[in-house]
Write a protein that holds these residues in place. Structure first.
Motif, PDB file in Angstrom:
ATOM      1  N   UNK A  84      34.520  -8.297 -37.450  1.00  0.00           N
ATOM      2  CA  UNK A  84      33.439  -8.997 -36.579  1.00  0.00           C
ATOM      3  C   UNK A  84      32.645  -7.741 -35.883  1.00  0.00           C
ATOM      4  N   UNK A  85      32.628  -7.172 -36.277  1.00  0.00           N
ATOM      5  CA  UNK A  85      31.360  -6.233 -35.644  1.00  0.00           C
ATOM      6  C   UNK A  85      29.891  -7.229 -36.453  1.00  0.00           C
ATOM      7  N   UNK A  86      29.147  -7.313 -35.888  1.00  0.00           N
ATOM      8  CA  UNK A  86      27.250  -7.107 -36.375  1.00  0.00           C
ATOM      9  C   UNK A  86      26.962  -5.809 -36.118  1.00  0.00           C
ATOM     10  N   UNK A  87      26.778  -5.572 -37.666  1.00  0.00           N
ATOM     11  CA  UNK A  87      26.090  -4.073 -38.093  1.00  0.00           C
ATOM     12  C   UNK A  87      24.992  -4.501 -38.736  1.00  0.00           C
ATOM     13  N   UNK A  88      24.091  -3.846 -38.454  1.00  0.00           N
ATOM     14  CA  UNK A  88      22.341  -3.486 -38.897  1.00  0.00           C
ATOM     15  C   UNK A  88      22.672  -2.063 -40.128  1.00  0.00           C
ATOM     16  N   UNK A  89      22.405  -2.521 -41.539  1.00  0.00           N
ATOM     17  CA  UNK A  89      22.369  -1.015 -42.514  1.00  0.00           C
ATOM     18  C   UNK A  89      20.540  -1.130 -42.978  1.00  0.00           C
ATOM     19  N   UNK A 111      19.327  -3.350 -44.753  1.00  0.00           N
ATOM     20  CA  UNK A 111      17.789  -3.938 -45.287  1.00  0.00           C
ATOM     21  C   UNK A 111      17.073  -2.317 -47.152  1.00  0.00           C
ATOM     22  N   UNK A 112      16.142  -3.289 -47.918  1.00  0.00           N
ATOM     23  CA  UNK A 112      16.114  -2.621 -49.004  1.00  0.00           C
ATOM     24  C   UNK A 112      14.974  -2.417 -48.846  1.00  0.00           C
ATOM     25  N   UNK A 155      22.717   4.260 -40.915  1.00  0.00           N
ATOM     26  CA  UNK A 155      21.337   4.636 -41.493  1.00  0.00           C
ATOM     27  C   UNK A 155      21.505   5.226 -43.405  1.00  0.00           C
ATOM     28  N   UNK A 156      21.365   5.000 -44.246  1.00  0.00           N
ATOM     29  CA  UNK A 156      21.726   5.706 -45.222  1.00  0.00           C
ATOM     30  C   UNK A 156      21.173   6.617 -46.043  1.00  0.00           C
ATOM     31  N   UNK A 157      19.798   6.958 -45.385  1.00  0.00           N
ATOM     32  CA  UNK A 157      19.165   8.203 -45.914  1.00  0.00           C
ATOM     33  C   UNK A 157      18.654   8.916 -45.058  1.00  0.00           C
ATOM     34  N   UNK A 158      18.126   9.906 -45.432  1.00  0.00           N
ATOM     35  CA  UNK A 158      17.954  11.224 -43.940  1.00  0.00           C
ATOM     36  C   UNK A 158      16.409  10.506 -43.128  1.00  0.00           C
TER      37      UNK A 158
END
Length: 219
Positions: A84-89, A111-112, A155-158
């Motif tokens: 139930x964590x609210x995660x922003x990716x 977000x993309x 965050x999945x980018x540099x």
């Protein structure tokens, strides 16, 4: 129409991948279980079907990549995901990282900035299985202020720097996992937000990510 099959061979290859991740130092059983449960080959072109469980990145649309499984596991372990964590990716990409988080019980707001990738998410195979993933087309540096605050941000980018608007959208005590630095390699940081709005930093291994860019790309 692509036919999706998760065979005994695929499951066996996933088990080997999980064993490799353990050898490389991943200890969070919830992370390992999620990776074991999710057919990674569904997130790749069918041409990669036989090699989808190798521990490496692969190309996807819009000149982006699906991250190496070790990188996904490493970032997710640092994030300390709870149900139930609210995660922003930031950086939906192939939706694989989002799916790992959703499988662990998080509510994922992803977000993309690449319209081509965002549109492909309409074909996301597991949409009914993971209603806890919400998709957005937008600028990752802006985050999602309407839905803030978040327990965790990944965050999945540099990132060239730590985006201040994302820090603002993190709950007090919340964690952000972010690869920072321009150049070939980035330091993986875990930030913890303090009550006064500042963050404390922990630095971990170096990784290599595609750059985090501002704005939206509609091409």
């Amino acid at each position: 129409m692509r036919k999706y099959e998760d065979t005994y061979q695929h499951k066996g290859l996933r088990k080997k991948l999980v064993d490799l991740l353990k050898e490389k130092g991943i200890t969070d059983e919830k992370v390992l279980d999620a990776i074991n449960n999710i057919p990674r080959h569904y997130f790749l072109d069918s041409a990669f079907d036989k090699i989808a469980y190798e521990d490496r990145a692969f190309p996807i649309a819009a000149d982006q990549t699906i991250s190496q499984p070790y990188t996904v596991a490493y970032q997710t372990q640092l994030l300390q995901v709870r149900k139930n964590d609210k995660v922003l990716e930031i950086g939906t990409g192939s939706v694989y990282q989002s799916t790992v988080l959703a499988e662990m019980g998080a509510w994922v707001y992803t977000i993309e900035r690449q319209k081509k990738l965002y549109d492909l998410q309409k074909e996301y195979f597991f949409r009914s299985r993971y209603p806890n993933i919400k998709f957005f087309f937008g600028d990752g540096f802006e985050g999602l202020p309407t839905f803030a605050p978040f327990d965790k941000i990944i965050i999945t980018a540099a990132a060239p720097f730590i985006p201040p608007k994302l820090v603002q959208q993190l709950k007090t005590g919340g964690l952000m996992v972010i690869p920072v630095d321009e150049g070939e390699n980035q330091r993986m940081l875990r930030l913890t937000k303090q009550a006064d709005g500042t963050v404390t930093e922990e630095a971990f291994e170096e990784f290599s990510f595609v750059p985090m860019l501002t704005g939206k790309n509609r091409n």
